[in-house]
Design a protein around this motif. Structure first.
Motif, PDB file in Angstrom:
ATOM      1  N   THR A   2     -51.275 -44.007  -2.407  1.00  0.00           N
ATOM      2  CA  THR A   2     -51.126 -43.772  -3.843  1.00  0.00           C
ATOM      3  C   THR A   2     -49.901 -44.536  -4.355  1.00  0.00           C
ATOM      4  N   VAL A   3     -49.810 -44.657  -5.684  1.00  0.00           N
ATOM      5  CA  VAL A   3     -48.635 -45.313  -6.257  1.00  0.00           C
ATOM      6  C   VAL A   3     -47.383 -44.547  -5.849  1.00  0.00           C
ATOM      7  N   LYS A   4     -47.499 -43.237  -5.857  1.00  0.00           N
ATOM      8  CA  LYS A   4     -46.341 -42.417  -5.501  1.00  0.00           C
ATOM      9  C   LYS A   4     -45.840 -42.721  -4.084  1.00  0.00           C
ATOM     10  N   GLN A   5     -46.791 -42.847  -3.149  1.00  0.00           N
ATOM     11  CA  GLN A   5     -46.386 -43.169  -1.769  1.00  0.00           C
ATOM     12  C   GLN A   5     -45.759 -44.565  -1.679  1.00  0.00           C
ATOM     13  N   ASN A   6     -46.384 -45.516  -2.389  1.00  0.00           N
ATOM     14  CA  ASN A   6     -45.802 -46.869  -2.399  1.00  0.00           C
ATOM     15  C   ASN A   6     -44.403 -46.861  -2.999  1.00  0.00           C
ATOM     16  N   PHE A   7     -44.245 -46.075  -4.057  1.00  0.00           N
ATOM     17  CA  PHE A   7     -42.957 -45.991  -4.754  1.00  0.00           C
ATOM     18  C   PHE A   7     -41.880 -45.474  -3.800  1.00  0.00           C
ATOM     19  N   GLN A   8     -42.252 -44.441  -3.026  1.00  0.00           N
ATOM     20  CA  GLN A   8     -41.275 -43.889  -2.081  1.00  0.00           C
ATOM     21  C   GLN A   8     -40.880 -44.914  -1.030  1.00  0.00           C
ATOM     22  N   LYS A   9     -41.872 -45.696  -0.602  1.00  0.00           N
ATOM     23  CA  LYS A   9     -41.599 -46.715   0.419  1.00  0.00           C
ATOM     24  C   LYS A   9     -40.680 -47.810  -0.151  1.00  0.00           C
ATOM     25  N   VAL A  10     -40.998 -48.258  -1.377  1.00  0.00           N
ATOM     26  CA  VAL A  10     -40.168 -49.290  -2.015  1.00  0.00           C
ATOM     27  C   VAL A  10     -38.739 -48.772  -2.205  1.00  0.00           C
ATOM     28  N   GLN A  11     -38.634 -47.524  -2.660  1.00  0.00           N
ATOM     29  CA  GLN A  11     -37.290 -46.946  -2.867  1.00  0.00           C
ATOM     30  C   GLN A  11     -36.509 -46.888  -1.550  1.00  0.00           C
ATOM     31  N   ALA A  12     -37.216 -46.543  -0.465  1.00  0.00           N
ATOM     32  CA  ALA A  12     -36.533 -46.443   0.831  1.00  0.00           C
ATOM     33  C   ALA A  12     -36.037 -47.817   1.288  1.00  0.00           C
ATOM     34  N   LEU A  13     -36.856 -48.841   1.080  1.00  0.00           N
ATOM     35  CA  LEU A  13     -36.451 -50.191   1.500  1.00  0.00           C
ATOM     36  C   LEU A  13     -35.308 -50.717   0.631  1.00  0.00           C
ATOM     37  N   ILE A  14     -35.330 -50.357  -0.652  1.00  0.00           N
ATOM     38  CA  ILE A  14     -34.231 -50.773  -1.537  1.00  0.00           C
ATOM     39  C   ILE A  14     -32.945 -50.055  -1.116  1.00  0.00           C
ATOM     40  N   GLN A  15     -33.095 -48.781  -0.806  1.00  0.00           N
ATOM     41  CA  GLN A  15     -31.929 -48.015  -0.363  1.00  0.00           C
ATOM     42  C   GLN A  15     -31.312 -48.628   0.897  1.00  0.00           C
ATOM     43  N   ALA A  16     -32.180 -49.030   1.825  1.00  0.00           N
ATOM     44  CA  ALA A  16     -31.690 -49.630   3.076  1.00  0.00           C
ATOM     45  C   ALA A  16     -30.986 -50.963   2.784  1.00  0.00           C
ATOM     46  N   ALA A  17     -31.569 -51.754   1.889  1.00  0.00           N
ATOM     47  CA  ALA A  17     -30.940 -53.041   1.533  1.00  0.00           C
ATOM     48  C   ALA A  17     -29.582 -52.792   0.877  1.00  0.00           C
ATOM     49  N   CYS A  18     -29.502 -51.719   0.087  1.00  0.00           N
ATOM     50  CA  CYS A  18     -28.228 -51.366  -0.562  1.00  0.00           C
ATOM     51  C   CYS A  18     -27.190 -50.948   0.472  1.00  0.00           C
ATOM     52  N   GLN A  19     -27.661 -50.196   1.471  1.00  0.00           N
ATOM     53  CA  GLN A  19     -26.736 -49.741   2.503  1.00  0.00           C
ATOM     54  C   GLN A  19     -26.154 -50.925   3.280  1.00  0.00           C
ATOM     55  N   ARG A  20     -27.026 -51.899   3.560  1.00  0.00           N
ATOM     56  CA  ARG A  20     -26.567 -53.078   4.308  1.00  0.00           C
ATOM     57  C   ARG A  20     -25.514 -53.864   3.534  1.00  0.00           C
ATOM     58  N   THR A  21     -25.557 -53.770   2.203  1.00  0.00           N
ATOM     59  CA  THR A  21     -24.693 -54.641   1.390  1.00  0.00           C
ATOM     60  C   THR A  21     -23.728 -53.842   0.522  1.00  0.00           C
ATOM     61  N   ASN A  22     -23.621 -52.534   0.812  1.00  0.00           N
ATOM     62  CA  ASN A  22     -22.656 -51.727   0.061  1.00  0.00           C
ATOM     63  C   ASN A  22     -22.916 -51.668  -1.428  1.00  0.00           C
ATOM     64  N   ARG A  23     -24.176 -51.552  -1.788  1.00  0.00           N
ATOM     65  CA  ARG A  23     -24.500 -51.470  -3.217  1.00  0.00           C
ATOM     66  C   ARG A  23     -24.968 -50.053  -3.552  1.00  0.00           C
ATOM     67  N   ASN A  24     -24.856 -49.710  -4.833  1.00  0.00           N
ATOM     68  CA  ASN A  24     -25.336 -48.423  -5.294  1.00  0.00           C
ATOM     69  C   ASN A  24     -26.808 -48.547  -5.709  1.00  0.00           C
ATOM     70  N   PRO A  25     -27.710 -47.820  -5.044  1.00  0.00           N
ATOM     71  CA  PRO A  25     -29.144 -47.930  -5.368  1.00  0.00           C
ATOM     72  C   PRO A  25     -29.453 -47.627  -6.841  1.00  0.00           C
ATOM     73  N   GLU A  26     -28.581 -46.856  -7.468  1.00  0.00           N
ATOM     74  CA  GLU A  26     -28.838 -46.527  -8.880  1.00  0.00           C
ATOM     75  C   GLU A  26     -28.686 -47.732  -9.804  1.00  0.00           C
ATOM     76  N   SER A  27     -28.072 -48.789  -9.298  1.00  0.00           N
ATOM     77  CA  SER A  27     -27.918 -49.980 -10.144  1.00  0.00           C
ATOM     78  C   SER A  27     -29.184 -50.843 -10.139  1.00  0.00           C
ATOM     79  N   ILE A  28     -30.195 -50.418  -9.390  1.00  0.00           N
ATOM     80  CA  ILE A  28     -31.409 -51.232  -9.300  1.00  0.00           C
ATOM     81  C   ILE A  28     -32.588 -50.554  -9.993  1.00  0.00           C
ATOM     82  N   HIS A  29     -33.179 -51.270 -10.930  1.00  0.00           N
ATOM     83  CA  HIS A  29     -34.307 -50.758 -11.704  1.00  0.00           C
ATOM     84  C   HIS A  29     -35.597 -51.379 -11.178  1.00  0.00           C
TER      85      HIS A  29
END
Ligand code: PLP
Length: 227
Positions: A2-29
């Protein structure tokens, strides 16, 4: 999925990319690109909690806007012909493809002095001949010229990378766009705060986030591809 499941996956990958680079996930739309899917699927996307929708076709974008309305932000991400501005400008909050003065003039003419639209200047950082966008060396002078247009706010720069298997090879292009954005920011032009970077699609958004993207435009891996 579902879109919801895809959304969760995308959010998780963005969060991981943020962690690797010290960014705040909230700054990404996350802009869900609904150009491949039906109105119903776009509605499902909004129900999943996504608040930015992107379209590259005017008719289909307006059909979805009519059905869904202004509870979400609407992003025009495709090539925009000047003669079509009149038809679409009331519906879209952001234009990601400002790439010429003639388009800026038409936006100004249709918006007048009262209304504003948020624009990204599209830049061709990969130098491909087929890609639209202005040449990196022209970015500063182009944006400086836009100060005469009271209805246009330059919120950032946008690029569209080619599809490649080796997404790591796109990193220098994303980095280049970030450096250009910083050059515009340094000017502190009131009409061009230019704090945002619209870069990253299904294939390459993790690298784009690592390099500073604040708006990622994700279609197929988020809402699917029905047409
Ligand atoms: C189609 C499109 C996207 C999304 O593409 P996906 O690879 O499906 O994520 C993003 N940006 C622009 C400008 C597009 O035209």
């Amino acid at each position: 999925m579902t879109v919801k499941q895809n959304f969760q996956k995308v959010q998780a990958l963005i969060q991981a990319a943020c962690q690797r680079t010290n960014r705040n996930p909230e700054s990404i739309h996350i802009v869900a690109v609904t150009k491949y899917v039906s109105i119903e699927k776009a509605q499902e996307t909004v129900e999943a909690g996504i608040v930015h929708l992107g379209e590259n076709r005017i008719e289909e974008g307006l059909d979805k806007w009519n059905a869904i309305g202004d509870n979400v932000s609407w992003h025009f991400i495709g090539n925009l012909q000047s003669k079509k501005v009149k038809k679409m400008i009331h519906a879209f909050d952001y234009i990601h493809s400002l790439d010429r003065l003639s388009l800026a003039k038409e936006l100004q003419r249709r918006l007048g002095d009262e209304r504003k639209v948020k624009c990204f200047v599209q830049v061709n950082v990969t130098g491909e001949e087929t890609k639209s966008g202005i040449d990196p060396k022209d970015v500063l002078s182009f944006i400086e010229e836009l100060k005469a247009f009271s209805s246009i706010e330059i919120v950032g720069l946008m690029t569209m990378a080619p599809y490649v298997e080796d997404t790591e090879s796109l990193r220098p292009a994303f980095k280049h766009l970030r450096e250009l954005k910083e050059k515009v920011e340094e000017k502190k032009w009131p009409h061009a705060p230019c704090h945002e970077l619209s870069m990253g699609m299904s294939n390459d958004y993790e690298i784009a986030v690592e390099e500073g993207a604040t708006f990622v435009r994700i279609g197929s891996s988020l809402v699917g591809k029905d047409k």
